[in-house]
Each structure stands twice: as C-alpha cells, then as structure tokens.
Motif scaffolding. Structure first.
Motif, PDB file in Angstrom:
ATOM      1  N   ILE A  46       0.566  -1.156  -0.278  1.00  0.00           N
ATOM      2  CA  ILE A  46      -0.041   0.078   0.047  1.00  0.00           C
ATOM      3  C   ILE A  46       0.200   1.471   0.235  1.00  0.00           C
ATOM      4  CG2 ILE A  46       0.203  -0.201   2.662  1.00  0.00           C
ATOM      5  CD1 ILE A  46      -2.822   1.006   2.436  1.00  0.00           C
ATOM      6  N   ASN A  47       1.830   0.763   0.235  1.00  0.00           N
ATOM      7  CA  ASN A  47       2.967   2.173   0.551  1.00  0.00           C
ATOM      8  C   ASN A  47       3.932   1.897  -0.061  1.00  0.00           C
ATOM      9  OD1 ASN A  47       1.773   3.169   2.481  1.00  0.00           O
ATOM     10  ND2 ASN A  47       3.118   1.803   4.528  1.00  0.00           N
ATOM     11  N   ARG A  48       4.194   1.238  -1.788  1.00  0.00           N
ATOM     12  CA  ARG A  48       4.652   1.524  -2.881  1.00  0.00           C
ATOM     13  C   ARG A  48       5.966   0.855  -2.914  1.00  0.00           C
ATOM     14  NH1 ARG A  48       0.020   1.073  -5.752  1.00  0.00           N
ATOM     15  NH2 ARG A  48      -1.056   3.324  -6.283  1.00  0.00           N
ATOM     16  N   ARG A  49       5.937  -0.140  -1.628  1.00  0.00           N
ATOM     17  CA  ARG A  49       7.148  -0.709  -1.787  1.00  0.00           C
ATOM     18  C   ARG A  49       7.147  -2.070  -1.832  1.00  0.00           C
ATOM     19  NH1 ARG A  49       8.526  -0.971   4.909  1.00  0.00           N
ATOM     20  NH2 ARG A  49      10.703  -2.542   4.414  1.00  0.00           N
ATOM     21  N   PRO A  50       8.154  -1.980  -3.017  1.00  0.00           N
ATOM     22  CA  PRO A  50       7.940  -3.482  -3.245  1.00  0.00           C
ATOM     23  C   PRO A  50       8.354  -4.739  -2.774  1.00  0.00           C
ATOM     24  CG  PRO A  50      10.708  -2.499  -3.684  1.00  0.00           C
ATOM     25  CD  PRO A  50       9.535  -1.392  -2.727  1.00  0.00           C
ATOM     26  N   LEU A  51       7.365  -5.289  -2.796  1.00  0.00           N
ATOM     27  CA  LEU A  51       7.191  -6.659  -1.800  1.00  0.00           C
ATOM     28  C   LEU A  51       8.382  -7.713  -1.731  1.00  0.00           C
ATOM     29  CD1 LEU A  51       3.782  -8.302  -3.085  1.00  0.00           C
ATOM     30  CD2 LEU A  51       4.079  -6.600  -1.729  1.00  0.00           C
ATOM     31  N   THR A  52       8.949  -7.650  -2.089  1.00  0.00           N
ATOM     32  CA  THR A  52      10.312  -8.558  -2.691  1.00  0.00           C
ATOM     33  C   THR A  52      10.906  -7.772  -1.504  1.00  0.00           C
ATOM     34  OG1 THR A  52      11.353  -7.226  -4.273  1.00  0.00           O
ATOM     35  CG2 THR A  52      10.388  -9.479  -5.043  1.00  0.00           C
ATOM     36  N   ASP A  53      10.979  -7.304  -0.239  1.00  0.00           N
ATOM     37  CA  ASP A  53      12.013  -6.155   0.440  1.00  0.00           C
ATOM     38  C   ASP A  53      11.660  -7.290   1.762  1.00  0.00           C
ATOM     39  OD1 ASP A  53      13.316  -4.359  -1.440  1.00  0.00           O
ATOM     40  OD2 ASP A  53      11.734  -2.353  -0.869  1.00  0.00           O
ATOM     41  N   PHE A  54       9.713  -7.843   1.481  1.00  0.00           N
ATOM     42  CA  PHE A  54       9.162  -8.111   2.783  1.00  0.00           C
ATOM     43  C   PHE A  54       9.584  -9.644   3.493  1.00  0.00           C
ATOM     44  CE2 PHE A  54       6.786  -4.891   1.923  1.00  0.00           C
ATOM     45  CZ  PHE A  54       6.566  -4.085   2.342  1.00  0.00           C
ATOM     46  N   PRO A  55      10.307 -10.023   4.729  1.00  0.00           N
ATOM     47  CA  PRO A  55      10.792 -11.045   4.535  1.00  0.00           C
ATOM     48  C   PRO A  55       9.942 -12.002   4.964  1.00  0.00           C
ATOM     49  CG  PRO A  55      11.632  -9.472   6.517  1.00  0.00           C
ATOM     50  CD  PRO A  55      10.458  -9.166   5.561  1.00  0.00           C
ATOM     51  N   MET A  56       8.266 -12.166   4.823  1.00  0.00           N
ATOM     52  CA  MET A  56       7.241 -12.743   5.355  1.00  0.00           C
ATOM     53  C   MET A  56       7.222 -13.496   3.693  1.00  0.00           C
ATOM     54  SD  MET A  56       4.000 -10.714   5.932  1.00  0.00           S
ATOM     55  CE  MET A  56       2.832 -12.655   4.864  1.00  0.00           C
ATOM     56  N   LEU A  57       7.554 -12.771   2.848  1.00  0.00           N
ATOM     57  CA  LEU A  57       7.056 -12.846   1.446  1.00  0.00           C
ATOM     58  C   LEU A  57       8.347 -13.768   0.432  1.00  0.00           C
ATOM     59  CD1 LEU A  57       4.491  -9.969   0.548  1.00  0.00           C
ATOM     60  CD2 LEU A  57       4.326 -12.550   0.947  1.00  0.00           C
ATOM     61  N   GLN A  58       9.303 -14.014   1.239  1.00  0.00           N
ATOM     62  CA  GLN A  58      10.532 -14.664   0.343  1.00  0.00           C
ATOM     63  C   GLN A  58      10.247 -15.769   0.265  1.00  0.00           C
ATOM     64  OE1 GLN A  58      12.982 -12.551  -0.321  1.00  0.00           O
ATOM     65  NE2 GLN A  58      11.879 -10.795   0.626  1.00  0.00           N
ATOM     66  N   ASP A  59       9.287 -16.574   0.208  1.00  0.00           N
ATOM     67  CA  ASP A  59       9.466 -17.974  -0.115  1.00  0.00           C
ATOM     68  C   ASP A  59       8.144 -18.284  -0.665  1.00  0.00           C
ATOM     69  OD1 ASP A  59      12.254 -18.467   0.881  1.00  0.00           O
ATOM     70  OD2 ASP A  59      11.811 -18.818   2.534  1.00  0.00           O
ATOM     71  N   VAL A  60       7.552 -17.521  -0.697  1.00  0.00           N
ATOM     72  CA  VAL A  60       5.888 -17.247  -1.741  1.00  0.00           C
ATOM     73  C   VAL A  60       5.791 -16.887  -2.618  1.00  0.00           C
ATOM     74  CG1 VAL A  60       3.778 -16.801  -1.002  1.00  0.00           C
ATOM     75  CG2 VAL A  60       5.229 -16.428   0.975  1.00  0.00           C
ATOM     76  N   GLY A  61       5.462 -18.306  -3.147  1.00  0.00           N
ATOM     77  CA  GLY A  61       5.235 -18.147  -5.015  1.00  0.00           C
ATOM     78  C   GLY A  61       3.503 -17.668  -4.532  1.00  0.00           C
ATOM     79  N   GLY A  62       2.686 -18.790  -5.330  1.00  0.00           N
ATOM     80  CA  GLY A  62       1.335 -18.553  -5.709  1.00  0.00           C
ATOM     81  C   GLY A  62       0.089 -18.701  -5.013  1.00  0.00           C
ATOM     82  N   ALA A  63      -0.863 -19.304  -4.950  1.00  0.00           N
ATOM     83  CA  ALA A  63      -1.376 -20.385  -4.433  1.00  0.00           C
ATOM     84  C   ALA A  63      -1.602 -20.814  -3.264  1.00  0.00           C
ATOM     85  CB  ALA A  63      -2.847 -20.421  -4.680  1.00  0.00           C
ATOM     86  N   ASP A  64      -0.578 -22.019  -3.823  1.00  0.00           N
ATOM     87  CA  ASP A  64       0.032 -22.802  -2.962  1.00  0.00           C
ATOM     88  C   ASP A  64       0.425 -22.753  -2.378  1.00  0.00           C
ATOM     89  OD1 ASP A  64      -0.797 -25.276  -5.194  1.00  0.00           O
ATOM     90  OD2 ASP A  64       0.251 -25.347  -6.150  1.00  0.00           O
ATOM     91  N   ASP A  65       1.148 -21.894  -1.912  1.00  0.00           N
ATOM     92  CA  ASP A  65       1.566 -21.859  -0.592  1.00  0.00           C
ATOM     93  C   ASP A  65       1.000 -20.233   0.856  1.00  0.00           C
ATOM     94  OD1 ASP A  65       4.143 -22.079  -1.485  1.00  0.00           O
ATOM     95  OD2 ASP A  65       4.984 -20.320  -2.770  1.00  0.00           O
ATOM     96  N   VAL A  66      -0.477 -20.576  -0.020  1.00  0.00           N
ATOM     97  CA  VAL A  66      -1.348 -19.742   1.156  1.00  0.00           C
ATOM     98  C   VAL A  66      -1.824 -21.214   1.784  1.00  0.00           C
ATOM     99  CG1 VAL A  66      -3.521 -18.220   0.686  1.00  0.00           C
ATOM    100  CG2 VAL A  66      -1.109 -17.627  -0.739  1.00  0.00           C
ATOM    101  N   ALA A  67      -1.736 -20.747   3.475  1.00  0.00           N
ATOM    102  CA  ALA A  67      -2.209 -21.684   3.894  1.00  0.00           C
ATOM    103  C   ALA A  67      -3.882 -21.640   4.540  1.00  0.00           C
ATOM    104  CB  ALA A  67      -1.527 -22.347   5.421  1.00  0.00           C
ATOM    105  N   LEU A  68      -4.433 -19.783   4.197  1.00  0.00           N
ATOM    106  CA  LEU A  68      -5.767 -19.899   4.250  1.00  0.00           C
ATOM    107  C   LEU A  68      -5.926 -18.638   3.440  1.00  0.00           C
ATOM    108  CD1 LEU A  68      -8.155 -20.201   5.514  1.00  0.00           C
ATOM    109  CD2 LEU A  68      -7.693 -19.037   8.093  1.00  0.00           C
ATOM    110  N   MET A  69      -7.121 -18.614   2.587  1.00  0.00           N
ATOM    111  CA  MET A  69      -7.739 -17.112   2.253  1.00  0.00           C
ATOM    112  C   MET A  69      -9.208 -16.688   3.138  1.00  0.00           C
ATOM    113  SD  MET A  69      -8.697 -14.667   0.264  1.00  0.00           S
ATOM    114  CE  MET A  69     -10.142 -16.037  -0.699  1.00  0.00           C
ATOM    115  N   ALA A  70      -9.490 -15.706   3.985  1.00  0.00           N
ATOM    116  CA  ALA A  70     -10.435 -15.357   4.622  1.00  0.00           C
ATOM    117  C   ALA A  70     -10.681 -14.441   4.279  1.00  0.00           C
ATOM    118  CB  ALA A  70     -10.024 -15.439   6.109  1.00  0.00           C
TER     119      ALA A  70
END
Length: 208
Positions: free
Chosen positions: A74-98
C-alpha cells in the motif's frame, strides 16, 4: 496479507491491523512466561496490499505469483523487500484465505480463480443476503468456515472468548440485538397495518 478489490475497502485494510495487533499482543503476553509480548512487525508478520484494481484478473494473477502480479504494498514498497514473502509464490503457498465482504458475487470469484495445483483453504464472512449461496460451497467443503452476517459475528465473538480467552468486545452482540429489535418492529408494523386494513374492509362492507 491484507488487500481489497473495492476502493471503499481500503479503510478496512488500514484499520484492521491496529485492532488485530492489539489482540495478538494480549494473547502472546498471556502465553509468555514473563508476561511480555513479542512485537508484531510489519513485513515480518503482515503486509497490507491496499486496494488492487482488476478484480478477477488480480485474483487470477495472484494465484499464479503474488509478487510478480502485485509488486508493491500500500506504501509502494516492493513486495520482495518483505521477509514474510521471500518464499511465497502463488496460491499453493497460501495456508488460508479469508474473505470479509458485504457484496454479492465476490466469493464465487475467489473460488473460481484463486487456485493453482491444489485447493486453497477458504473462509468467508458475509452479509445475510449471501448466506444461502455460501451454504452450497460450505456443504461441498470448498469453504472451511463461514460467518453468517451479524448473528455469525456475534457467535464468533463468543467462540473467541470461550476458546482463546479473549475479552469479547460485544460489538457484534450489540449490533445483533439492534437488528433483532428493528426486524421485530417492522413485523409489528406489518401486523398492525394488516389489522387496520382488514378492519377498514369490514367496516366498508357493513356500511354498504
């Protein structure tokens, strides 16, 4: 990850983290041996994507690769900068979508397009008008959980209190109470209107 597909929903994504963080910190403090709570860190524990334009195209793209299709928060920071998303690809890496929505039709979109090689665990909180349709997907196992309007929210508040020991805010209970009285008042007006109408019809027949 927090995000919205409608412009008015961005306020929700901005307000929700503050309230959720307070609840999480209280829970962590209660579970710790020294009474201290770990900090909830942006980029490590959560990321806000804000409002995303494109609806079904966004959902389909995120199912393939979140960082490649959304790119920034939301602040225009690249998602690649965030540790929680380093190993996340697509839907297969999502444990739960609410999904939390007051609109009709949005749940179907996530069911149709947010998937890759395996089903994603989906949960829904919706207004009462969407509940009959949502039950179809709940019964088939495509939804793992369902909060049914204000009544469901009140029941969920109670569940959080009973299972996790969280202090209930009673907001949903208050809203549910107001809704029940409001609906009861409408029913009462309908009954009174029918009585007045029937009495008028009988009086007219007698005069005739």
């Amino acid at each position: 990850l927090l995000m919205t597909l409608i412009p008015d929903g961005q306020g929700f994504t901005e307000k929700l983290p503050g309230e959720a963080i307070q609840v999480v910190r209280e829970r962590w403090a209660a579970e710790s041996t020294d009474g201290d709570a770990d900090e909830v860190v942006y980029g490590v524990h959560y990321v806000n994507l804000g409002y995303q334009v494109g609806r079904s195209n966004v959902v389909r793209g995120m199912a393939e690769d979140i960082k490649a299709n959304v790119k920034t928060d939301i602040n225009r920071r690249p998602l690649t900068d965030f540790p929680m998303l380093q190993d996340v690809g697509g839907a297969d890496d999502v444990a739960l979508m609410a999904e939390f929505t007051g609109l009709v039709g949005f749940p179907n979109m996530w069911l149709q397009f947010f998937k890759q090689t395996k089903p994603v665990n989906l949960s829904l909180a919706c207004t009462s008008i969407s509940v009959p349709e949502a039950y179809t997907y709940l019964d088939s196992g495509q939804y793992r959980g369902l909060i049914e309007g204000i009544t469901g929210a009140a029941a969920y508040e109670r569940l959080l209190h009973e299972r996790l020991g969280l202090a209930p805010s009673a907001k949903a209970y208050g809203d549910a109470t107001v809704q029940i009285f409001g609906q009861g008042f409408i029913v009462l007006l309908v009954v009174i209107g029918n009585i007045v109408y029937i009495a008028g019809e009988r009086r007219g027949r007698k005069n005739a």
